[in-house]
Enzyme design. Sequence first.
Site, mmCIF file in Angstrom:
data_model
loop_
_atom_site.group_PDB
_atom_site.id
_atom_site.type_symbol
_atom_site.label_atom_id
_atom_site.label_comp_id
_atom_site.label_asym_id
_atom_site.label_seq_id
_atom_site.Cartn_x
_atom_site.Cartn_y
_atom_site.Cartn_z
ATOM 1 N N GLN A 1 -11.124 -8.906 3.479
ATOM 2 C CA GLN A 1 -10.321 -7.757 3.899
ATOM 3 C C GLN A 1 -8.956 -8.210 4.422
ATOM 4 O OE1 GLN A 1 -10.870 -4.238 3.718
ATOM 5 N NE2 GLN A 1 -12.185 -5.199 2.212
ATOM 6 N N GLU B 1 -7.516 -2.427 7.513
ATOM 7 C CA GLU B 1 -6.101 -2.103 7.340
ATOM 8 C C GLU B 1 -5.158 -3.037 8.078
ATOM 9 O OE1 GLU B 1 -5.855 2.533 7.215
ATOM 10 O OE2 GLU B 1 -7.744 1.979 8.133
#
Lengths: 752, 352
Positions: free
Chosen positions: A651, A718
Amino acid sequence: MTLELGLNQQPAHLRQGSSIGQPLTRRDGFLKVTGAARYAADNHPPGMLYAVLAVSSIARGRVASLDIEAAKAHKGVVEVMTPRNRPALAMDPDAKDHPFMFRLDLLQNDEVRYPNQSIAVVIAETLEAATEGAVLLSPRYEELPARVGLDDAESFVPRGVGVGNPAVQHKGDVEAGLKSARTRIEATYETPAQYHNAMEPHAIVAAWDGDRLSIDTPSQGLAMAQGRIAGLFGIAPQNIHIRSPFLGGGFGSKGMISGPQVLGVLAARLVGRPVKLVLRREQMYGPVGHRAPTRQTLRMGMDGQGRLTAIDHHAKTASSTFDDFFEPAADASHTLYASPAIATSHEAVRLDTGTPLFMRAPGEATGSIALESAIDEAAHACGMDPLEFRLRNYAEVEPMTGKPFSSKALRECYSQAAKAFGWASRPLQPRLMRDADGFLTGWGVGTATFPALMFQAEARAVLRADGSGLMETGAQDMGQGAWTAFAQIAADGLGLDIDQVDFRAGSSDLPNAGIAGGSGHTATAGMAIHNAGAAVVAKLADLATENKASPLFGAGNEGVVARGGRLYRRDDENRSESYAEILTRAGLTEVEGRGKGAPDPASQETYAKHAHGAVFAEVKVDPDFGQIRVTRMVGAFAAGRVINPRLVRSQYYGGMIWGVSFALHEEAVTDRRSGRIQNANLAEYHVPVNADVPSVEALLVHEDDPHINALGIKGVGEIGVTGTAGAVANAVWHATGVRPRRFPIRIEDLLA
Amino acid sequence: MRDFDYIRPASIPDAIAAAAEPGSAYLAGGTNLLDLMKGGVTSPQRIVDISRLPELNRIERLEDGGLRIGALVRNADLAHDAAFAKAYPMVAEALLSGASAQLRNAATVGGNLLQRTRCSYFYDTASACNKRVSGAGCAALGGENRLHAVLGWSDACIATHPSDFCVPLVALDAVVEIEGKQGRRHVTLAEFHLLPGETPQRENALEPGDLIVAVRLPAEAASFAANARYLKVRERTSYAFALVSAAAALVVDGGKIRAARLALGGVAAKPWRARAAEAMLLGADANEATFASAADAALADASPSGDNAFKIELARRIVVRALTSAQAGTPERLPALPASPFSNIPGARHDA
Ligand SMILES: Cc1cc2nc3c(=O)[nH]c(=O)nc-3n(C[C@H](O)[C@H](O)[C@H](O)COP(=O)(O)OP(=O)(O)OC[C@H]3O[C@@H](n4cnc5c(N)ncnc54)[C@H](O)[C@@H]3O)c2cc1C
Ligand code: SF4
């Protein structure tokens, strides 16, 4: 393999379990690399027809005519759906009952409000026939001038930005802070419209059976999609079954059901047969959201020690003409740097585009590249090293609210990443480093941050007499690894080895797992799973400890631990019993428990909750051509408990590569007259290729957070975008001496 | 997609006969044609699939020392032909700098020459485009045109030819071998592509039915092998079309330039041979001052067609660098980032 789990779910009883923390590979990886994973568009129910959208080529006006006859005359075309024959809906697609109900274009009229808006759907026996039918419609328009750029319309102050934050906020007196400052900077940065461009286009296969609806479609929020479709069609949500086992990326564009997906359902209704509708790549540039463009002006003042006296962050952005989503870019200045005075404000214009929506780090990414650039300019103005400047202005409490952080290991992030990167030898002045081949070399830093959000989720757990377990939650795997991470949490929650757990997700008939978005899915659905596991283990423990025949009799809940499919007495590990024995004795085939995940309102009030990180980037720039290459990136991130370091690292890698993309590549090039996007394809809408990201390193910094949730999980999806984009921009400045003020950084901006 | 006839001829004459019918198009690798058909940019009624014609697949060395490359030789196969890469290193480098590995595996020699412009308005069928519809106007003028032409453009069209391959080929005096109803003929690559003038829809010297059967390189093309480079500046490190590119080849003897070839890519509707610059280089000392005046000569006639003045200065600098690199000598092995300004980064240097 040891797992210890106290049955009373206090954080203090939690330990690193046998599955949580393990770098397991993706459980769905084999299916994906062999092509066996069935994505939405891979479904072909019997009798299925193909639907193709006809989309508008104008930005604003109305459809004056469509040659429906010509389309229908084409061999294989079954039906053409237009505003005239589109099945009735129970609800106006332009109704907005709450801020997260976004208006949809469902052929409610002949108005056109952005390019690529759906204006008809052609349904045919083959994809080819439907495609040609859509061309044969040869739409004619009454066209009005398009409003394309941030200066093309009158600006206003939106009522709220992002998820409803006030558009204008302040603490302290910014003007006074600026006035008292020894050093001041002011700079304006522009960021372009960007499109999510998930690899898998939005696709839907819809089949009606009376008033029951069966759907295969990628969704980051199954229950929300189910509710939205139920409302539009006036049927009960339980009558709708949505399957979304795999998504080929979403990045926010699959968070809400989009207009084209609903049109697939309408088409199936119209023809009374199953229908498949898949967006073409260029059709994804409009109806499924995008990141809005921004123009941000930052003003900062610093005292003689390089301490901020004021931050003023103003952002201008754009929404569509018909709905409200305002990129909360300036809010990036609320959380990172200590300053006695902070003001953030937004203004917006309405443009003839599709409605912008959440796109990976919405507001955080756009705000971060401007804030991190400005911080770099401020450091330089003070003659300080940009890392030292950031440390000088380190926020011990959340700057805007004064709340303490639930945890914040950002100092660790700075120091670990700086060390791994070799930051210490960086010259202060720009354009001083050259490599052996003569390339300008620059180093930049950026701070990453993202709020640690939680939503609402539920899970159902079952322990069976054969010793196995089941965990169900309608969680969504966009590719981030939810199938794996949740199974790990489930295994520990159930006190079983992971291969004893049947983990089910990705379907709307399972308990509502909330949305895979806001970097909150692992924390939220993970806590639901964890609590469901605890609930079912507690029931099992009751069965044992209340039964005289059990070796655990009398131990009480606090006195047993669950591990490897057995319950053990805490005070005497020699006394234990397997799940199977307990259930068999009780004459049960299974026991069930349910759990919820949600933020704790008390700690929400008390603490500011954010993940943090530090990203260092090295770029090389050709001194004559201005061509840029990021040669090295090191990021260090602290985001609470890491469920699976392999998945978490990927990620971060992905987020950091998005950061490179933001700084150097991505931009929807929009014709200034027509409003049509000129590069709506993956050849010309550039994102980094492998050669653009030679070396990316992500360090996982240990962080215990006792307040965030019992598992200690923040989010990782994010944060990697933030910080990185600014680090790259700052490295470009350090290499060249040219301060990038519009993004992506273009070669012509560096041709001195 | 519109219905069309699909014909797979067994021989070159059959192919030519089939393609001579109006509305026909040859299909080679399909990497450009199929995209154009899917986008409705072109809608041929008949596809003549030449991809299995065996005689177009060969690389032949000619008796006069030249080379004949069949029109269907794949871009990747040509670049990876060791003898070819050794004799014409800048052509191999250009090929390997284009597109992606997958595309190069499919793309053919003939198709590469004939690929259409990447002008976005040409692809956007809702926009006016003189190339697509003669007389419709040019939406790129006054539009998003920072990538458009700075040389040889007209008010009718400011598009560029996007090929990398063609740039070193035109520098090396390549010749296009064409077979049509009237038989075989040879057209130099320099004359093959046409500047837009008033007729941007006419892009090359082909007549209906004409088939490119081969591209020839004359014997002397190999004489530049020791000092030849292709350089391509683009907006990401790989898998992007050139903003501007240059092919430079020199024969240097005792510091004096005995022969020089120079061509530019991404600047005009054709691969741009810089003859005035070559004339200036010939006989001059091989040094930076010479290269700089050659660059000025190469761009003397350039003018921006829109927001692209930067391409002129960029092109100048690329010419200087390409000539400098050529003088420094062809690298022993093709770099891992072919034609990239970053091709020399240590550690990234291995065979492409
Ligand atoms: C995403 C993408 C990126 C790319 N990047 C680059 C790049 O960086 N640099 C670069 O140079 N190129 C690039 N290309 C273009 C690529 O090189 C061309 O698409 C390819 O060379 C075309 O060859 P083909 O055999 O597939 O041609 P096709 O698509 O089959 O044909 C192209 C045209 O040529 C005609 N044709 C083909 N063969 C003959 C023949 N023998 N005689 C007569 N007519 C013929 C066809 O009718 C058609 O009009 C890129 C393409 C794509 C899709
Ligand atoms: S530049 Fe040429 S190809 Fe582009 S729109 Fe104008 S005429 Fe068409």
